[in-house]
Every structure is written in C-alpha cells, then in structure tokens.
Design an enzyme around this catalytic site. Structure first.
Site, short mmCIF file in Angstrom:
data_model
loop_
_atom_site.label_atom_id
_atom_site.label_comp_id
_atom_site.label_asym_id
_atom_site.label_seq_id
_atom_site.Cartn_x
_atom_site.Cartn_y
_atom_site.Cartn_z
N HIS A 126 0.58 -1.01 0.15
CA HIS A 126 0.00 0.32 0.14
C HIS A 126 0.51 1.44 0.06
CE1 HIS A 126 -3.04 -2.51 0.37
NE2 HIS A 126 -3.57 -3.05 1.29
N ASP A 162 -2.99 -11.03 -2.02
CA ASP A 162 -3.33 -10.50 -0.34
C ASP A 162 -4.64 -10.46 -0.63
OD1 ASP A 162 -1.70 -8.87 2.11
OD2 ASP A 162 -3.86 -8.48 1.69
N HIS A 164 -6.06 -7.64 -0.10
CA HIS A 164 -6.18 -6.08 -0.52
C HIS A 164 -5.77 -6.22 -1.94
CE1 HIS A 164 -7.15 -5.80 4.16
NE2 HIS A 164 -7.27 -5.21 4.17
N ASP A 251 -5.07 -12.55 3.67
CA ASP A 251 -5.68 -12.58 5.16
C ASP A 251 -7.04 -12.16 4.19
OD1 ASP A 251 -4.77 -10.60 2.76
OD2 ASP A 251 -5.16 -8.72 3.91
#
Length: 350
Positions: A126, A162, A164, A251
């Site tokens: 990110h 991931d 996200h 996740d």
C-alpha cells in the site's frame, strides 16, 4: 539456494495500530516455529539481512517522504498517513529493517545466488511514492522491482494474492512494463483501498501490465482457481518472467477478521504449485513476501504450506485446512466470470 530472510527484531516489528500489533508479530513467531518443526530449515537457509540502504529507498520513494518518515520516527507520535499507520518510535529504522529482508533477496537474485526466497516481514504493497498507507511505510515490492530493472533484468512479474488490492505497487509502477497481477476483494467505497478494478490496465509503456482480478465479498476457492487458470497462469506463461515477486498475504483466508474472502489451503496450495511449475519451466527466480494476514495461526500455517510447495516438500497433511474447497454462490461466480471475460478480451488472453 533457497533462503528466508529473518532477524530477531522481526518478532517485534509491525506498522499496524496497537490493537493489531500483537497479531502481526505473533504470526511471524508462529511461522518460525513451524519453519523448524516441519523441517523447512533443512531446505531453506536463514539469512540475516541488514537495513535497506537509504539510496535504495529512493528507487521507489520521494526524498522528502523518506525524510518525513525519519523525522516522525524521532518523535514517535502521531501517524504517517491519514490515521492507519502509526509513527512508532524509531519507525524509520524498523521500516528499513523490514524492507531490508526483501532487498537482500533481490541482491541475491541479481548475483545468481537465489532460486526461491521469502521475507515474512515483506509485502508492503500500500505504500505510495510519497506517502504511507494501510500499515505500509516503504514499498519493498516496488523497490525490489526497480533494483532488478537497474541490474539488467527485463521481465519482472509481481503476483499479489493478498486480500487487499496492491494499490501502492500499482501506482508506483503504473507506467512501467513490469507485469503486475493482483487478485483481491473489491468493494469501492466500502472496503480498503477501493482500487483495483478491471479497467485499471496501466499507462504508456505500462499499458496492459497492470492486471486486476477483483472479487466480491464471500468469494471462495472456486473463483480463485478460475482466476488462476483463465488469467494468472496464461499471462505468466506468455510473459515468461525472469523474476517473480509473490506477495503471499493470507488475509483472504476463510476466517480472517478483516477481509471477508473465503480461500482455504486449496487456493494457497494451487498458487504455490503453479509458481513452482512456472519457475521450473522458465527458470524463474521467486521472491516471496509475507503480506497481510490477521488470524495468526492460519497466516503462519499458509506461509509454511506455500514455502513447502515451492520446494516440493510433502508436508501438506500437517498444514492444510480441515475444510478445503469452499464454493462461492452463483451470483459471485457470475460476477467474477464477467470480469474475467472482460480481462481476457482486453489483454487478448485465449
């Protein structure tokens, strides 16, 4: 050589809010226990990395931002972003140590020393060129990609599983001909970071090199397998990467408290098995990175499972989930099918 990068400080480093810090660090502790328990330490060497050199940070980040992180670490209060990523005391040094594990693996690849590597404290996808975001301070994925480009590598692929979207990685490398594939939950305005739609394909020389497979909440193993077989594997086989950087966040696993996807060990096994096949077929070097994961036991277990599959170790019985093969409802399958159809048309995947 197969290697992981690790140092004792990794058991204490995290860039999450205090409420999640114990989850973040404990998963590394549990992973290291599993690493030794199942015999991965007999296959993977353990390398103690140094901090990422300051000039390497500048491969992906603005100098003013790097200085900002240094100054915030001296004060040790407040946030590095809008309120997600705390400015812990000495955060600059801690971030350099975490990213240093990834940079060490990239250096080993450049020297021809590494076949498969893993940094459990890596995968900060990110972080933007000039900003922290989503518990990520410096973007080690982009740093490693730019470093390898400077070393003469032409074909670098990034695959991010991931839960996200890897928005920072995509943004930094959006105009670069580095293949970036991200499969993630996508709920704009509802779920962080809200980016990663199928229309985000890159710009300039990077057009067609940003590929997103956005999934609705509740997506299970069946749609992951669909995306692998119809998008991810064909693109990698066409690209024939010299180096594959795998953001191996867990996740998206069933039961993770933050994401709402429903992958099990079936998906993570498939991913690692296919990455191994690609590496053998095209002599691709693999740099694996820990990424997210907020249920410590499943995260550490899936990391160990993927590392075992990457070297063809038969320990799956000890690591896989009791329940594998979660199916998505028909609405989810139809949504994902349409998105994949759009991608295949845009990217001319047969």
């Amino acid at each position: 050589m197969k290697a992981i990068t690790y140092r004792e400080e990794y058991l204490e480093i995290g860039f999450t809010p205090p409420l999640l810090l114990e989850r973040w660090t404990r998963r590394v502790r549990l992973f290291m226990e599993l690493f030794r328990e199942i015999g991965l330490d007999k296959v993977y060497s353990v390398i103690k990395p140094g901090p990422c050199p300051e000039d390497a940070l500048l491969l992906a980040h603005e100098k003013d931002y790097v200085e900002f992180v240094r100054e915030k670490g001296e004060g040790g209060v407040g946030y590095l972003d809008y309120g997600d990523t705390p400015a812990y005391p000495n955060v600059y040094h801690k971030a350099r140590l975490a990213v240093g594990g990834t940079f060490e693996l990239a250096k080993m690849v450049a020297k021809g020393e590494l076949e498969v590597g893993f940094n459990p404290q890596g995968g900060f996808h990110h972080a933007k060129k000039d900003a922290a975001a989503g518990f990520c301070v410096f973007n080690d994925i982009a740093i490693a990609a730019y470093y390898l480009l400077k070393q003469g590598f032409k074909k670098i692929a990034i695959v991010d599983i991931d839960g996200h979207h890897g928005d920072g990685t995509q943004e930094i490398l959006y105009r670069e001909p580095v293949l970036k594939i991200s499969i993630h939950r996508y709920s704009p305005g509802v779920f962080f970071p809200g980016t990663g739609g199928v229309e985000e394909l890159g710009e300039g020389e990077g057009y067609g090199y940003s590929v997103n497979v956005p999934l609705p909440e509740g997506s299970g193993d069946d749609v992951f397998e669909m995306a692998m077989k119809e998008v991810i594997i064909p693109l990698l086989e066409k690209f024939k990467p010299e180096v594959l950087i795998a953001q191996m966040g867990v996740d998206a696993h069933e039961g993770d408290p933050l994401v709402g996807l429903r992958f099990t060990s079936r998906s993570y096994s498939l991913f690692a098995e296919e990455m191994r096949r690609i590496s053998l077929e095209y002599r691709t070097r693999i740099i694996g990175l820990g990424g997210g994961g907020y249920e410590e036991n499943s995260t550490s277990r899936m990391w160990a499972l993927m590392l075992s599959k990457l070297v063809d170790m038969d320990v799956a019985e000890k690591l896989r989930d009791e329940k594998e093969g979660i199916s998505s409802n028909s609405r989810i399958v139809e949504i994902v099918r349409k998105r994949i159809k759009h991608l295949k048309s845009e990217l001319e995947i047969s």
